[in-house]
Design an enzyme around this catalytic site. Structure first.
Site, PDB file in Angstrom:
ATOM      1  N   SER A 185       0.790  -1.226   0.000  1.00  0.00           N
ATOM      2  CA  SER A 185       0.000   0.000   0.000  1.00  0.00           C
ATOM      3  C   SER A 185       0.822   1.276   0.000  1.00  0.00           C
ATOM      4  O   SER A 185       0.326   2.319  -0.394  1.00  0.00           O
ATOM      5  CB  SER A 185      -0.978   0.001   1.177  1.00  0.00           C
ATOM      6  OG  SER A 185      -0.319  -0.335   2.375  1.00  0.00           O
ATOM      7  N   HIS A 213      -5.539  -3.278  -2.886  1.00  0.00           N
ATOM      8  CA  HIS A 213      -5.236  -2.324  -3.964  1.00  0.00           C
ATOM      9  C   HIS A 213      -5.210  -2.974  -5.344  1.00  0.00           C
ATOM     10  O   HIS A 213      -4.924  -2.306  -6.327  1.00  0.00           O
ATOM     11  CB  HIS A 213      -3.907  -1.622  -3.677  1.00  0.00           C
ATOM     12  CG  HIS A 213      -3.907  -0.917  -2.357  1.00  0.00           C
ATOM     13  ND1 HIS A 213      -4.489   0.322  -2.181  1.00  0.00           N
ATOM     14  CD2 HIS A 213      -3.457  -1.302  -1.141  1.00  0.00           C
ATOM     15  CE1 HIS A 213      -4.356   0.680  -0.909  1.00  0.00           C
ATOM     16  NE2 HIS A 213      -3.755  -0.287  -0.254  1.00  0.00           N
ATOM     17  N   LYS A 245     -12.117   0.918  -1.669  1.00  0.00           N
ATOM     18  CA  LYS A 245     -11.088   1.532  -2.515  1.00  0.00           C
ATOM     19  C   LYS A 245     -11.607   1.564  -3.950  1.00  0.00           C
ATOM     20  O   LYS A 245     -12.497   2.349  -4.250  1.00  0.00           O
ATOM     21  CB  LYS A 245      -9.769   0.810  -2.289  1.00  0.00           C
ATOM     22  CG  LYS A 245      -9.264   1.165  -0.878  1.00  0.00           C
ATOM     23  CD  LYS A 245      -8.099   0.396  -0.365  1.00  0.00           C
ATOM     24  CE  LYS A 245      -7.749   0.934   1.022  1.00  0.00           C
ATOM     25  NZ  LYS A 245      -7.037   0.003   1.852  1.00  0.00           N
TER      26      LYS A 245
END
Ligand SMILES: *Cc1c(COP(=O)(O)O)cnc(C)c1O
Length: 389
Positions: A185, A213, A245
């Site tokens: 990250s 991610h 996200k």
């Protein structure tokens, strides 16, 4: 000790944090999360969010949330196992399982909770956890819980597969659990998942992958890092993905074999002892999943913007990342903050990330690229960085 004396101790610690230039503060957004953020009456281009596909402000998803709330109410009323598991939750689980290729999935209110449900549930006394040193804080906390449960924990140097193999070979733990971020990250780099998976097979270990991610971004249609590497939905893998996200809403899932998921449902404390997310969140996420599945154009735009940024900043201290996370290394804490402030004054929101979030001496700008950015936005950032740095 008087109450004010207790406060004085905290104030002294806060003063130390301030003296080290590490005070944390929040900015209040007076706009939806998106390409442009309004803060203190000023509009800035947002390179600070994890909204990689620009879905946080998507009107169709917001509509699904509103429709879901009108149809299913505001709250779930209880934890999933008591009476809080509603039809939208169940449908979302099935959709996530089908999309990721795993037999089953469980959903959670946050990725933090999802990670806490996996490692400490799989690993206890007599077992061993093998974790990358740069894993996300939530995976580290999960590892500490496993340790408190009696598991042995070992951390291997970042992406060092040879070191991981030495640790696995030397271990006679009953159950071995390898834990890694898929996309790191703060660095944006990928774990060498095919090599790690091969080790999991050779040493008969579980492989826990945090794809916070990668989900929505990588893979042919956004299925994530496993698809990116053409890895199978193996029963020895537990795949965690976050839904706040790229998916633009909130929450997380863990996908795996039907047996592994049933095990987590029965034994995962952070699954069992918390109220289920509002069902409307699941409605919004079903819509988001549909957009992700059909979002090849969004991903193509994201990849084009990433390539443009890297080309424009060639020769500058960008870490070698092929993902939406593009770290620009500054080194010194104060210098990183000063650069971030100078960008802010030019209408560009790029956060400085300092220790302890990243190792000492590697303070950086964490540039987050989004499919919502235009080519002009990226050019703006490139020329500002060239001027200032
Ligand atoms: C954000 C993040 C989490 C936590 O997910 P939340 O849904 O924000 O709680 C877990 N792991 C990684 C790698 C993350 O980046």
């Amino acid at each position: 000790m008087s109450a004010s004396r207790l406060d004085t101790q905290l104030a002294a610690e806060l003063a130390d944090i301030a003296a080290a230039g590490l005070t944390r503060r929040r900015r209040v957004l007076d706009s939806p999360a998106g390409r442009i953020a309004r803060v203190d009456g000023q509009e800035v281009l947002n390179f600070a969010s994890n909204d990689y596909l620009g879905l946080a402000g998507n009107a169709d998803i917001a509509q699904a949330l509103a429709d879901g709330a009108l149809r299913w109410g505001a709250g779930s009323g209880a934890s999933h196992l008591v009476s809080g598991h509603l039809t939208p939750h169940d449908q979302l689980e099935n959709e996530i399982a089908a999309f990721t290729g795993f037999e089953r999935a469980l959903t959670f209110s946050t990725g933090y909770l999802a990670n806490l449900a996996v490692t400490p549930t799989l690993a206890g006394r007599g077992d061993a956890v093998f974790a990358d040193k740069l894993n996300h804080a939530s995976l580290i906390d999960a590892m500490q819980l496993a340790k408190a449960n009696g598991a042995e924990v070992q951390r291997y140097p970042h992406n060092d597969v040879a070191a991981l193999e030495r640790q696995l070979a030397a271990s006679n733990a009953a159950r071995k659990v390898i834990v890694t971020d898929a996309v790191f990250s703060m660095d944006g780099d990928l774990a060498p998942l095919p090599l790690i998976f091969a080790l999991a097979e050779r040493y008969d270990a579980w492989l826990v992958i945090d794809d916070a991610h990668g989900f929505g971004v990588l893979g042919l249609h956004g299925e994530g890092s496993l698809a990116h590497f053409n890895l199978p939905a193996s029963p020895r893998i537990l795949l965690m993905g976050t839904l706040g996200k790229a998916a633009g809403v909130g929450g997380a899932f863990v996908a795996g074999s039907a047996t592994a998921i049933d095990y987590l449902l029965n034994k995962g404390r952070s699954y069992i002892f918390t109220t289920a997310a509002p069902p409307a969140i699941a409605c919004a996420l079903s819509k988001s999943l549909h957009i992700i599945r059909n979002g090849d154009a969004l991903r193509a735009n994201l990849m084009a913007r990433i390539a443009q940024l890297r080309e424009g900043l060639a020769g500058k201290p960008l870490l070698p990342s092929a993902t939406a996370i593009q770290p620009y290394i500054v080194g010194d804490n104060e210098a990183a903050v000063t650069l971030s402030k100078a960008l802010w004054e030019r209408g560009l929101w790029v956060p400085a990330i300092r220790p302890p979030t990243v190792p000492k001496g590697t303070a950086r700008l964490r540039i987050s690229v989004s499919a919502a950015h235009t080519a002009g936005d990226i050019d703006h950032l490139i020329s500002a960085l060239k001027e200032l740095a």
